[in-house]
Design an enzyme around this catalytic site. Sequence first.
Site, short mmCIF file in Angstrom:
data_model
loop_
_atom_site.label_atom_id
_atom_site.label_comp_id
_atom_site.label_asym_id
_atom_site.label_seq_id
_atom_site.Cartn_x
_atom_site.Cartn_y
_atom_site.Cartn_z
N GLU A 274 -1.25 7.56 -0.19
CA GLU A 274 -2.31 8.10 -1.05
C GLU A 274 -1.82 9.34 -1.81
O GLU A 274 -2.43 9.73 -2.80
CB GLU A 274 -3.55 8.45 -0.21
N GLU B 7 10.04 1.48 10.34
CA GLU B 7 11.04 2.53 10.10
C GLU B 7 10.32 3.84 10.31
O GLU B 7 9.46 4.22 9.51
CB GLU B 7 11.58 2.46 8.66
N CYS C 103 13.45 11.20 6.72
CA CYS C 103 13.60 10.64 8.07
C CYS C 103 15.00 10.88 8.59
O CYS C 103 15.21 11.04 9.78
CB CYS C 103 13.29 9.15 8.04
N GLY D 68 6.97 5.18 8.03
CA GLY D 68 6.11 6.35 8.15
C GLY D 68 6.28 6.97 9.51
O GLY D 68 7.33 6.83 10.15
N LYS E 59 0.85 -1.19 0.00
CA LYS E 59 0.00 0.00 0.00
C LYS E 59 0.89 1.24 0.00
O LYS E 59 1.50 1.58 1.01
CB LYS E 59 -0.92 0.06 1.23
N GLY F 64 2.97 4.21 13.20
CA GLY F 64 3.71 2.97 13.48
C GLY F 64 3.23 2.31 14.76
O GLY F 64 3.09 1.08 14.82
N GLU G 186 9.91 16.01 15.31
CA GLU G 186 10.27 15.96 13.89
C GLU G 186 9.45 17.01 13.13
O GLU G 186 8.23 16.87 13.02
CB GLU G 186 9.96 14.55 13.37
P1 NAD Z 1 2.28 8.39 7.70
O1 NAD Z 1 2.61 7.61 8.91
O2 NAD Z 1 1.23 9.41 7.78
O3 NAD Z 1 1.82 7.41 6.51
C1 NAD Z 1 2.64 6.35 6.06
C2 NAD Z 1 1.75 5.30 5.39
O4 NAD Z 1 0.90 4.74 6.37
C3 NAD Z 1 0.85 5.83 4.28
O5 NAD Z 1 0.79 4.87 3.25
C4 NAD Z 1 -0.49 5.96 4.98
O6 NAD Z 1 -1.59 5.87 4.12
C5 NAD Z 1 -0.44 4.77 5.92
N1 NAD Z 1 -1.32 4.86 7.08
C6 NAD Z 1 -1.84 5.96 7.66
N2 NAD Z 1 -2.63 5.63 8.70
C7 NAD Z 1 -2.60 4.28 8.79
C8 NAD Z 1 -3.21 3.32 9.65
N3 NAD Z 1 -4.00 3.68 10.65
N4 NAD Z 1 -2.96 2.01 9.45
C9 NAD Z 1 -2.14 1.61 8.46
N5 NAD Z 1 -1.55 2.46 7.59
C10 NAD Z 1 -1.76 3.79 7.76
O7 NAD Z 1 3.67 8.96 7.22
P2 NAD Z 1 3.95 9.95 6.02
O8 NAD Z 1 3.39 11.27 6.40
O9 NAD Z 1 3.53 9.32 4.73
O10 NAD Z 1 5.55 9.98 6.02
C11 NAD Z 1 6.27 10.81 6.85
C12 NAD Z 1 6.82 10.05 8.05
O11 NAD Z 1 7.56 8.90 7.62
C13 NAD Z 1 7.80 10.85 8.86
O12 NAD Z 1 7.53 10.73 10.24
C14 NAD Z 1 9.15 10.22 8.55
O13 NAD Z 1 10.12 10.36 9.52
C15 NAD Z 1 8.79 8.81 8.34
N6 NAD Z 1 9.80 8.14 7.53
C16 NAD Z 1 10.68 7.28 8.13
C17 NAD Z 1 11.68 6.68 7.40
C18 NAD Z 1 12.65 5.71 8.03
O14 NAD Z 1 13.26 4.94 7.30
N7 NAD Z 1 12.82 5.71 9.33
C19 NAD Z 1 11.80 6.93 6.04
C20 NAD Z 1 10.90 7.82 5.46
C21 NAD Z 1 9.90 8.41 6.21
#
Ligand code: NAD
Length: 526
Positions: A213, A285, A319, A263, A210, A268, A419
């Site tokens: 979006e 991650e 990240c 994310g 997935k 997470g 962050e």
């Molecule tokens: P997000 O957590 O909002 O979304 C990530 C993914 O999770 C998306 O596909 C989203 O649709 C999905 N999602 C949202 N709610 C969910 C739920 N309840 N259940 C399952 N899936 C769900 O993150 P984002 O805004 O897309 O990305 C930014 C974040 O990602 C930042 O905090 C960043 O630090 C982190 N990030 C971490 C790394 C790493 O390797 N540590 C790398 C890149 C980004």
Amino acid sequence: MLDLTVIPASGATLPEVRINRHLIDGVFTPSRTGPGTSAVTPEVPGQARDGDSGWIERLSPSHGTVVSRAPIGTIQIAELAIAAARSAFDDGRWSALSGKARATVLLKVADLIEANADRMALIETLESGKPITQSRGEITGAADLWRYAAALARTLHGDSHNSLGPDMLAVVLKEPIGVVSIITPWNFPFWILSQKLPFALAAGCTCVVKPSELTPSTTVILGELLIEAGLPAGVVNIVLGYGQPVGATLAQDPRVDMVTFTGSTAVGRGIAAAASGTLKKVALELGGKNPQVIFPDADLGAAADAVVFGVYFNTGQCCNSGSRIIVHEDIAKPFTARVVELSRRVAFGDPLDPATQVGAIVSRDHGAKIDAYVTAARKAGATVALGGAALQVPGLGPQFYQPTIVTNVTPDMAIAREEVFGPVLTVLTFRTLDEALHLVNDADYGLSAGVWSENIHTCLTFARGAQAGTVWTNTWMDGFPEVTFGGVKQSGLGREIGRQGLDEFMEIKSLVMRIGRTRAPWVRPR
Ligand code: NAD
């Protein structure tokens, strides 16, 4: 007078709107209705949906026009995808192949990614707002991850114990964990997918993916390339839509054996909780608040350049963003002045212009969140030494933010601890190595950290004391497929890429065998 380097709109012609579809059991499918119908919904980033069908329109954050459409997945669609991955795993159409056969497909995919790099980079730039040169680097760099994973598929092996005594032999097998849900964010959509998917495939797993979006297109293009490369149907399935309900379904369904997520830390945590119902394996991650510590004996020119790269790369939506620097008091003023000066020379603007180094903020909501952090820091007594407001780029939309440097920051301020995920640097100071390490470790996150010094004792003492998954010494954000990556504390669970990145997708089974003489009876003869 801000005196920043701004690249105006290049006037490039944008491609036609891309229509994305789910990929289930080898077939691309719409949700229920087609685009252009009354079911088209405006983009509302992050908003939870009830899972009914419809289409998400993705507006380019830099150009403000619709660049792609994707169906909003439902629980039913997610469950169909899981069922397809489950039966593809259970009948062994992928897991039972030899490592050589799996590697052959992965290498073909790598070639196809490179052959399609231009069109993939273009849509990645239009959906994410990142500069076209960096999108291209992301796509071609990801092809290398697929090649590395292919090498792992061929060299995958377990362990053996031949010293357990003359009658015993044990073999430790590595087996694919099963069906893996892969949930990815918008900031490096294709790179992050490629840190997971080829490794899961090398291990013999089947997957449901997935994407965010906000950035679905390169994942769906990859789906097309997987079919072209000869991957059997059902081995990789793609479901588009929002975290609720699609991501949540992928995290909790009992037919899924593992969920790997990149994310935000908040989401997470929810995924770990959803997965706990069936105790499936979870790899996370998550976020970071990554410090770079600058000692007076460092090569200060190189350090200043790396600080600027670390904070503005990908508009700070990274990240691994080096979003806080901790500078020795003796050099704090001139070093900060140098960083401010270099920041003015970084080219912000139209992501389609190859001269641009920093593009747009991914969404309007996210831009407002970045600005709120800076406003709160100002109110708390910090000084905004550079930037601190939206950036006007001639001829383009409103989603740009100025390079921003915040000084007079105290360690308890939100801007120093949380962050921000934008082009915003905070500056703290220290006197001793112990004090620097205390500032580094006094954080919820532990993704990466950096040290700048010409003294090897300083560097190694720092590296051993820093609570982080990666410590960079006299460099920042260098990465290699061979070198594993991941966070400690609230930055994550598990590791990606490198040999450990393959192990994450494997179960371990021990075979203990008696050979030669038979086992002495436990039941005494009467
Ligand atoms: P997000 O957590 O909002 O979304 C990530 C993914 O999770 C998306 O596909 C989203 O649709 C999905 N999602 C949202 N709610 C969910 C739920 N309840 N259940 C399952 N899936 C769900 O993150 P984002 O805004 O897309 O990305 C930014 C974040 O990602 C930042 O905090 C960043 O630090 C982190 N990030 C971490 C790394 C790493 O390797 N540590 C790398 C890149 C980004």
